[in-house]
Design an enzyme around this catalytic site. Structure first.
Site, PDB file in Angstrom:
ATOM      1  N   HIS A 264       0.867  -1.126   0.121  1.00 39.74           N
ATOM      2  CA  HIS A 264       0.112  -0.121   0.057  1.00 39.74           C
ATOM      3  C   HIS A 264       0.997   1.406  -0.104  1.00 39.74           C
ATOM      4  O   HIS A 264       0.898   2.164  -0.913  1.00 39.74           O
ATOM      5  CB  HIS A 264      -0.927  -0.003   1.233  1.00 39.74           C
ATOM      6  CG  HIS A 264      -2.075   1.003   1.474  1.00 39.74           C
ATOM      7  ND1 HIS A 264      -3.324   1.013   1.013  1.00 39.74           N
ATOM      8  CD2 HIS A 264      -1.739   2.419   1.554  1.00 39.74           C
ATOM      9  CE1 HIS A 264      -3.710   2.343   1.232  1.00 39.74           C
ATOM     10  NE2 HIS A 264      -2.801   2.966   1.633  1.00 39.74           N
ATOM     11  N   GLU A 265       1.794   1.237   0.882  1.00 34.40           N
ATOM     12  CA  GLU A 265       2.634   2.453   1.069  1.00 34.40           C
ATOM     13  C   GLU A 265       3.510   2.721  -0.136  1.00 34.40           C
ATOM     14  O   GLU A 265       3.873   3.763  -0.698  1.00 34.40           O
ATOM     15  CB  GLU A 265       3.515   2.764   2.416  1.00 34.40           C
ATOM     16  CG  GLU A 265       2.730   2.435   3.507  1.00 34.40           C
ATOM     17  CD  GLU A 265       1.548   3.646   3.668  1.00 34.40           C
ATOM     18  OE1 GLU A 265       2.009   4.632   3.240  1.00 34.40           O
ATOM     19  OE2 GLU A 265       0.456   3.472   4.430  1.00 34.40           O
ATOM     20  N   HIS A 268       1.658   4.694  -2.751  1.00 38.67           N
ATOM     21  CA  HIS A 268       1.851   6.034  -2.764  1.00 38.67           C
ATOM     22  C   HIS A 268       3.102   6.540  -3.055  1.00 38.67           C
ATOM     23  O   HIS A 268       3.359   7.333  -3.614  1.00 38.67           O
ATOM     24  CB  HIS A 268       1.645   6.374  -1.178  1.00 38.67           C
ATOM     25  CG  HIS A 268       0.355   6.292  -0.603  1.00 38.67           C
ATOM     26  ND1 HIS A 268      -0.760   7.046  -1.475  1.00 38.67           N
ATOM     27  CD2 HIS A 268      -0.466   5.630   0.478  1.00 38.67           C
ATOM     28  CE1 HIS A 268      -1.904   6.688  -0.474  1.00 38.67           C
ATOM     29  NE2 HIS A 268      -1.641   5.955   0.441  1.00 38.67           N
ATOM     30  N   GLU A 294      -4.974   7.806  -3.167  1.00 41.20           N
ATOM     31  CA  GLU A 294      -5.462   6.475  -2.460  1.00 41.20           C
ATOM     32  C   GLU A 294      -5.709   5.612  -3.437  1.00 41.20           C
ATOM     33  O   GLU A 294      -5.635   4.308  -3.336  1.00 41.20           O
ATOM     34  CB  GLU A 294      -6.354   6.874  -1.679  1.00 41.20           C
ATOM     35  CG  GLU A 294      -6.798   5.756  -0.687  1.00 41.20           C
ATOM     36  CD  GLU A 294      -5.949   5.318   0.481  1.00 41.20           C
ATOM     37  OE1 GLU A 294      -4.894   6.239   0.721  1.00 41.20           O
ATOM     38  OE2 GLU A 294      -5.943   4.491   1.091  1.00 41.20           O
TER      39      GLU A 294
HETATM   40 ZN    ZN Z   1      -3.074   5.193   1.952  1.00 43.83          ZN
END
Ligand code: ZN
Length: 500
Positions: A264-265, A268, A294
């Site tokens: 997830h990170e 980003h 997101e």
């Molecule tokens: Zn996030």
């Protein structure tokens, strides 16, 4: 273009202060000893004051107006034209709210955060209620200063998702709700057909870390311009495309925590690392909005990282790393385990299918609280009723109910919808990439992500903050933000897993 040049220099100075603060924040959340807290708060106070005063000063306003006059014939898609648009937006937003309200907001939310912590720990909503009332009042006043045409919530939403309107969110969310509530109930009746006990076995933390780094590198996260550390609440930040840091946390008996947290990170970070070189050290050298950001973390985490194809490549590797825990597990069992759906009380632990319902509840609560249709006193009951109606579960207490999230105590109302908008856009973007490069799914099965990453860079990342979210979605997909593709994705994926 003398004024434009001067404006850019001034904005770069402000940007340097802001990115220095980002590193102080990274340090605070990773390595700072507890004794540093007081001086760190003082450092933030001084630096944020200098940056704010420089930005809202009449000199910035004068340079901005003069630069706009100089740049009126600039090509809309040029970096300079985009910089002027974004600087104008930010400047108007920051100067519309009087300083005494800014100060009051900061003071109230600092205290409210502490009181929320206590209220949650003691399961004592009544303790937090007066603070929630203050925060609602502050947000109403903030909305009045910022201005809106239909609903005060528009003004708040705009702070996190520029250009997005409440009515639009409501239409999209109602469509989602109509599709997702029956889907969740159908899955709930089959809940025991998927088991995730294998993910709770013994997974050495050091090995989890090494595997997470291996995956992040393979996805394309550049460790020459980034690093991975531990934090209690994982986040991504840094100083721009050349230094984008991610964090994660480990749980020896819950593999998904770090595994999907790291992916997830990384999503980003791939976005930030992919912003255009010409945008570095400007207002434009970051993501377009929280929702678009997101969409990228979710695209990499869910559409890539929780897909069967991804694990066709990575599962044999994972079994090499954890031979004891996974010796009797096959690919299909693992894939089903990481995609187990369970209607639950806690948003941050929610799966792909139930997550949006947690968000829709918060959105509806915020609208009701702001308009006064839901009183602060009645809010826990309203919250619990929605959980029962949408997810079929009722919080046993307020700590696991209305007190669970930090956002309101920090003053943020209008933030929650960005999570779900990100989910929706992740599918729209991924579908478009696959439509243009049909071999992407086959590449993922071979552990190759270069074409997908390059497509995202070319179409989304390189633009940084140049376009509003709606403009970006239109440019990339040829249409507006929509719920339909996400609903179709959920039905297909989870229909197969749960034999619906
Ligand atoms: Zn996030």
């Amino acid at each position: 273009m003398q004024n434009l040049t001067q404006l850019k220099e001034r904005l770069a100075d402000i940007h340097n202060i802001n990115t220095a603060m980002a590193l102080l924040n990274w340090d605070q959340q990773t390595y700072m000893p507890p004794g540093g807290a007081n001086i760190r708060a003082a450092q933030f106070g001084t630096l944020s004051k200098i940056a704010h005063e420089m930005f809202v000063s009449p000199e910035t306003g004068r340079l901005l107006a003069a630069a706009e006059a100089e740049g009126k014939d600039l090509d809309y898609d040029s970096d300079d034209a985009a910089l002027l648009r974004v600087a104008r937006r930010d400047y108007d937003q920051e100067t519309k709210i009087p300083t005494d309200l800014v100060v009051e907001f900061a003071q109230v939310t600092t205290l409210a955060y502490e009181e929320w912590h206590k209220a949650r720990a003691n399961n004592d909503y009544a303790h937090f209620a007066p603070w929630l009332s203050k925060i609602i009042d502050l947000n109403r006043r903030r909305a009045e200063y910022l201005g809106y045409t239909d609903h005060p919530y528009d003004a708040l939403l705009d702070l996190f998702e520029p250009g997005m309107k409440t009515a639009q969110v409501k239409t999209i969310f109602d469509e989602l709700k109509a599709a997702q509530i029956p889907l969740v109930h159908a899955i709930a009746s089959q809940i025991d057909t998927v088991d995730n006990a294998i993910l709770k076995r013994d997974y050495d933390e050091k090995k989890q870390e090494a595997f997470g780094i291996e995956v992040a590198k393979r996805l394309g996260y550049d460790f020459q311009r980034g690093r991975l550390d531990r934090a209690v609440h994982p986040f991504t930040n840094g100083t721009g495309r050349g230094d984008v840091r991610i964090t994660t946390r480990y749980n020896r008996h819950w593999l998904p925590e770090s595994l999907f947290g790291t992916i997830h990170e990384s999503g980003h970070a791939l976005y930030e690392q992919g912003t255009g070189e010409s945008l570095e050290n400007t207002l434009l050298g970051t993501g377009a909005s929280l929702g678009i950001h997101e969409s990228q973390s979710r695209l990499w985490e869910n559409l890539v990282g929780r897909s069967l194809g991804f694990w066709k490549f990575f599962f044999p590797r994972l079994r090499e790393v954890f031979p004891e825990a996974l010796h009797d597990v096959d690919l299909e069992t693992f894939y089903r385990a990481i995609n187990r759906v369970e209607p639950s009380l806690i948003r941050v632990e929610a799966d792909e299918v139930t997550y949006n319902l947690h968000i829709i509840i918060r959105f509806e609560m915020e609208l009701g609280l702001l308009s006064g249709e839901i009183s602060v006193a009645d809010a826990p009951a309203a919250w619990n009723a929605k959980y029962q109606e949408y997810l079929g579960v009722t919080p046993p207490d307020d700590a696991k109910g209305i007190l669970q999230d930090v956002h309101w105590s920090g003053g943020a109302m209008g933030y929650f919808p960005t999570y779900t908008l990100g989910n929706l856009m992740s599918v729209q973007f991924f579908n478009k990439a696959v439509q243009e490069i049909p071999t992407i799914p086959a590449q993922i099965e071979r552990g190759e992500f270069g074409d997908l990453l390059a497509w995202l860079q070319r179409n989304i990342y390189v633009h940084g903050r140049k376009y509003l979210p709606a403009e970006l979605v239109q440019r990339v997909t040829g249409g507006p933000m929509q719920a339909g593709p996400y609903i179709a994705y959920l039905r297909q994926k989870y229909g197969a897993i749960y034999a619906l």
